[in-house]
Design an enzyme around this catalytic site. Structure first.
Site, PDB file in Angstrom:
ATOM      1  N   ALA A 240     -34.575 -38.246  16.008  1.00 35.35           N
ATOM      2  CA  ALA A 240     -33.178 -37.800  16.015  1.00 35.35           C
ATOM      3  C   ALA A 240     -32.357 -38.882  15.321  1.00 35.35           C
ATOM      4  O   ALA A 240     -32.750 -40.053  15.305  1.00 35.35           O
ATOM      5  CB  ALA A 240     -32.706 -37.610  17.448  1.00 35.35           C
TER       6      ALA A 240
ATOM      7  N   GLU B 147     -38.566 -43.679  22.215  1.00 35.71           N
ATOM      8  CA  GLU B 147     -37.229 -43.615  22.823  1.00 35.71           C
ATOM      9  C   GLU B 147     -36.953 -44.731  23.832  1.00 35.71           C
ATOM     10  O   GLU B 147     -35.820 -45.194  23.940  1.00 35.71           O
ATOM     11  CB  GLU B 147     -37.012 -42.246  23.497  1.00 35.71           C
ATOM     12  CG  GLU B 147     -36.745 -41.111  22.525  1.00 35.71           C
ATOM     13  CD  GLU B 147     -38.000 -40.453  21.979  1.00 35.71           C
ATOM     14  OE1 GLU B 147     -39.102 -41.007  22.156  1.00 35.71           O
ATOM     15  OE2 GLU B 147     -37.887 -39.371  21.375  1.00 35.71           O
TER      16      GLU B 147
ATOM     17  N   GLY C 130     -37.847 -37.442  17.994  1.00 35.51           N
ATOM     18  CA  GLY C 130     -37.585 -36.023  17.720  1.00 35.51           C
ATOM     19  C   GLY C 130     -38.487 -35.453  16.632  1.00 35.51           C
ATOM     20  O   GLY C 130     -38.717 -34.244  16.585  1.00 35.51           O
TER      21      GLY C 130
ATOM     22  N   GLU D 159     -41.600 -34.603  18.419  1.00 32.32           N
ATOM     23  CA  GLU D 159     -41.265 -33.455  19.285  1.00 32.32           C
ATOM     24  C   GLU D 159     -41.182 -32.169  18.458  1.00 32.32           C
ATOM     25  O   GLU D 159     -41.608 -31.101  18.904  1.00 32.32           O
ATOM     26  CB  GLU D 159     -39.951 -33.727  20.016  1.00 32.32           C
ATOM     27  CG  GLU D 159     -40.093 -34.823  21.066  1.00 32.32           C
ATOM     28  CD  GLU D 159     -38.768 -35.215  21.697  1.00 32.32           C
ATOM     29  OE1 GLU D 159     -37.884 -35.696  20.959  1.00 32.32           O
ATOM     30  OE2 GLU D 159     -38.604 -35.029  22.914  1.00 32.32           O
TER      31      GLU D 159
HETATM   32  N1  COA Z   1     -31.987 -42.216  12.809  1.00 32.06           N
HETATM   33  C1  COA Z   1     -31.127 -42.608  11.860  1.00 32.06           C
HETATM   34  N2  COA Z   1     -31.503 -43.290  10.768  1.00 32.06           N
HETATM   35  C2  COA Z   1     -32.810 -43.582  10.658  1.00 32.06           C
HETATM   36  C3  COA Z   1     -33.766 -43.220  11.620  1.00 32.06           C
HETATM   37  C4  COA Z   1     -33.288 -42.513  12.750  1.00 32.06           C
HETATM   38  N3  COA Z   1     -34.128 -42.090  13.703  1.00 32.06           N
HETATM   39  N4  COA Z   1     -34.976 -43.670  11.225  1.00 32.06           N
HETATM   40  C5  COA Z   1     -34.783 -44.286  10.051  1.00 32.06           C
HETATM   41  N5  COA Z   1     -33.481 -44.244   9.693  1.00 32.06           N
HETATM   42  C6  COA Z   1     -32.845 -44.796   8.489  1.00 32.06           C
HETATM   43  C7  COA Z   1     -32.683 -46.301   8.586  1.00 32.06           C
HETATM   44  O1  COA Z   1     -31.532 -46.632   9.321  1.00 32.06           O
HETATM   45  C8  COA Z   1     -32.588 -46.659   7.130  1.00 32.06           C
HETATM   46  O2  COA Z   1     -31.286 -46.322   6.668  1.00 32.06           O
HETATM   47  P1  COA Z   1     -30.433 -47.396   5.759  1.00 32.06           P
HETATM   48  O3  COA Z   1     -31.267 -47.567   4.535  1.00 32.06           O
HETATM   49  O4  COA Z   1     -29.142 -46.689   5.518  1.00 32.06           O
HETATM   50  O5  COA Z   1     -30.332 -48.628   6.580  1.00 32.06           O
HETATM   51  C9  COA Z   1     -33.549 -45.684   6.459  1.00 32.06           C
HETATM   52  O6  COA Z   1     -33.693 -44.612   7.364  1.00 32.06           O
HETATM   53  C10 COA Z   1     -34.912 -46.269   6.185  1.00 32.06           C
HETATM   54  O7  COA Z   1     -35.425 -46.763   7.402  1.00 32.06           O
HETATM   55  P2  COA Z   1     -35.916 -48.290   7.598  1.00 32.06           P
HETATM   56  O8  COA Z   1     -35.829 -48.630   9.050  1.00 32.06           O
HETATM   57  O9  COA Z   1     -35.227 -49.206   6.643  1.00 32.06           O
HETATM   58  O10 COA Z   1     -37.453 -48.149   7.154  1.00 32.06           O
HETATM   59  P3  COA Z   1     -38.658 -49.084   7.602  1.00 32.06           P
HETATM   60  O11 COA Z   1     -39.800 -48.729   6.716  1.00 32.06           O
HETATM   61  O12 COA Z   1     -38.250 -50.504   7.705  1.00 32.06           O
HETATM   62  O13 COA Z   1     -39.021 -48.598   9.114  1.00 32.06           O
HETATM   63  C11 COA Z   1     -39.341 -46.963  10.863  1.00 32.06           C
HETATM   64  C12 COA Z   1     -39.468 -47.293   9.347  1.00 32.06           C
HETATM   65  C13 COA Z   1     -39.694 -45.478  11.045  1.00 32.06           C
HETATM   66  C14 COA Z   1     -40.344 -47.821  11.638  1.00 32.06           C
HETATM   67  C15 COA Z   1     -37.913 -47.266  11.335  1.00 32.06           C
HETATM   68  O14 COA Z   1     -36.988 -46.606  10.462  1.00 32.06           O
HETATM   69  C16 COA Z   1     -37.603 -46.806  12.744  1.00 32.06           C
HETATM   70  O15 COA Z   1     -38.022 -47.432  13.699  1.00 32.06           O
HETATM   71  N6  COA Z   1     -36.834 -45.703  12.888  1.00 32.06           N
HETATM   72  C17 COA Z   1     -36.372 -45.226  14.170  1.00 32.06           C
HETATM   73  C18 COA Z   1     -37.496 -44.527  14.911  1.00 32.06           C
HETATM   74  C19 COA Z   1     -37.004 -44.077  16.293  1.00 32.06           C
HETATM   75  O16 COA Z   1     -36.696 -44.874  17.167  1.00 32.06           O
HETATM   76  N7  COA Z   1     -36.925 -42.746  16.469  1.00 32.06           N
HETATM   77  C20 COA Z   1     -36.544 -42.165  17.724  1.00 32.06           C
HETATM   78  C21 COA Z   1     -35.109 -41.822  17.740  1.00 32.06           C
HETATM   79  S1  COA Z   1     -34.658 -41.115  19.288  1.00 32.06           S
END
Ligand code: COA
Length: 260
Positions: free
Chosen positions: A66, A135, A112, A115
């Site tokens: 999400a 989460e 999400g 999910e």
């Molecule tokens: N919501 C909003 N933005 C998200 C996102 C999310 N769930 N997951 C990734 N993004 C965005 C990042 O903020 C980043 O945006 P920016 O370039 O404007 O800063 C972009 O997507 C790229 O992500 P980034 O974190 O830079 O890539 P990465 O390769 O370093 O890491 C992940 C990849 C998937 C490990 C990391 O993005 C992450 O942990 N995301 C969240 C996962 C999460 O907790 N999901 C559950 C949500 S309830």
């Protein structure tokens, strides 16, 4: 409807839905969920669509969860609405779809995103993907059905380990635990998903829909799955597809199902 966050294409009775927010790793914001609701419910009335393949844009992510930036300042009531609206308008709609929905998981499927994949009927995953429900690292728990569907798919012990540790697992580990159906190379992801979908599309659509309903009934509170199966089974006898299936068998030819 004009789609800003999805790419849609219908080819050979398959609706391909690609979540198209690559710069945000296809995170599910409100607009994307609204478009998903519309695209999926719209396809239910579209006779040119037999099934749906759902994937994410780009090589890195299916859906990374999400959209965290949208709920960062939410209070409990807003959180409740977020979960309830998402569950009823998207995740449950996919889960209960009469038309088969296959998730083609092309990279990160987190929160999400996992999910969403779990709400689909079948999951095909590329071998470089990572899956998880992170989460609790945000002080949250899964809110789009993850605590329930993961437990149904892999059992309580594995579900609790994944949710409580917030670990990401590999595609191979996901396959071993029964979370996904197939692991393939990124190049084969859509091909394998299409192979499965085309096989399903060659079967009776009314029987396919009845089978989905019967399987789901056993997972639904207050419903008796065995009773649902008896009802669905008996209804099949009144369909043209049943007569066509049996006639084709007797005539030693392939059935031509009309879906009624
Ligand atoms: N919501 C909003 N933005 C998200 C996102 C999310 N769930 N997951 C990734 N993004 C965005 C990042 O903020 C980043 O945006 P920016 O370039 O404007 O800063 C972009 O997507 C790229 O992500 P980034 O974190 O830079 O890539 P990465 O390769 O370093 O890491 C992940 C990849 C998937 C490990 C990391 O993005 C992450 O942990 N995301 C969240 C996962 C999460 O907790 N999901 C559950 C949500 S309830």
């Amino acid at each position: 409807m004009k789609y800003e966050n999805l790419l849609l294409e219908i080819k050979n009775r398959i609706l391909y839905i690609t979540i198209n927010r690559e710069s945000k790793l296809n995170a599910l914001n409100k607009a994307t969920l609204g478009e998903l609701h519309f695209a999926i419910t719209d396809s239910f009335n579209d006779r040119s669509v037999g099934g749906i393949i759902l994937t994410g844009a780009g090589p890195k992510a299916f859906v990374a969860g999400a959209d965290i930036s949208e709920f960062a300042t939410f209070n409990p009531d807003e959180g409740r609405n977020l979960a309830r609206e998402g569950q009823t308008k998207v995740f449950d709609v996919i889960h209960n779809s009469n038309k088969p929905v296959i998730a083609a998981i092309n990279g990160f499927a987190l929160g999400g995103g996992l999910e969403l994949a779990m709400a689909c009927h079948i999951r095909v995953v590329s071998d470089n993907a990572r899956l998880g429900l992170p989460e609790v690292t945000l002080g949250l728990i899964p809110g789009y059905g993850g605590t329930q569907r993961l437990t149904q798919l892999v059992g309580r012990a594995r579900a609790l380990e994944l949710i409580l540790t917030a670990d990401m697992i590999t595609a191979a580990e996901a396959l071993q635990s029964g979370l996904v159906n197939h692991v393939v190379s990124p190049e084969e992801l859509i091909i394998k998903s299409e192979e499965i979908m085309n096989k399903i599309l060659s079967r009776s659509p009314v029987a396919v829909a009845a089978a989905i309903r019967a399987v789901n009934a056993g997972l639904t509170d207050g419903e008796n799955g065995f009773e649902a199966e008896i009802n669905e089974f008996s209804n099949c006898f009144g369909t043209a597809d049943f007569h066509e299936g049996v006639t084709a068998f007797r005539e030693k030819r392939k059935p031509v199902f009309k879906g009624n």
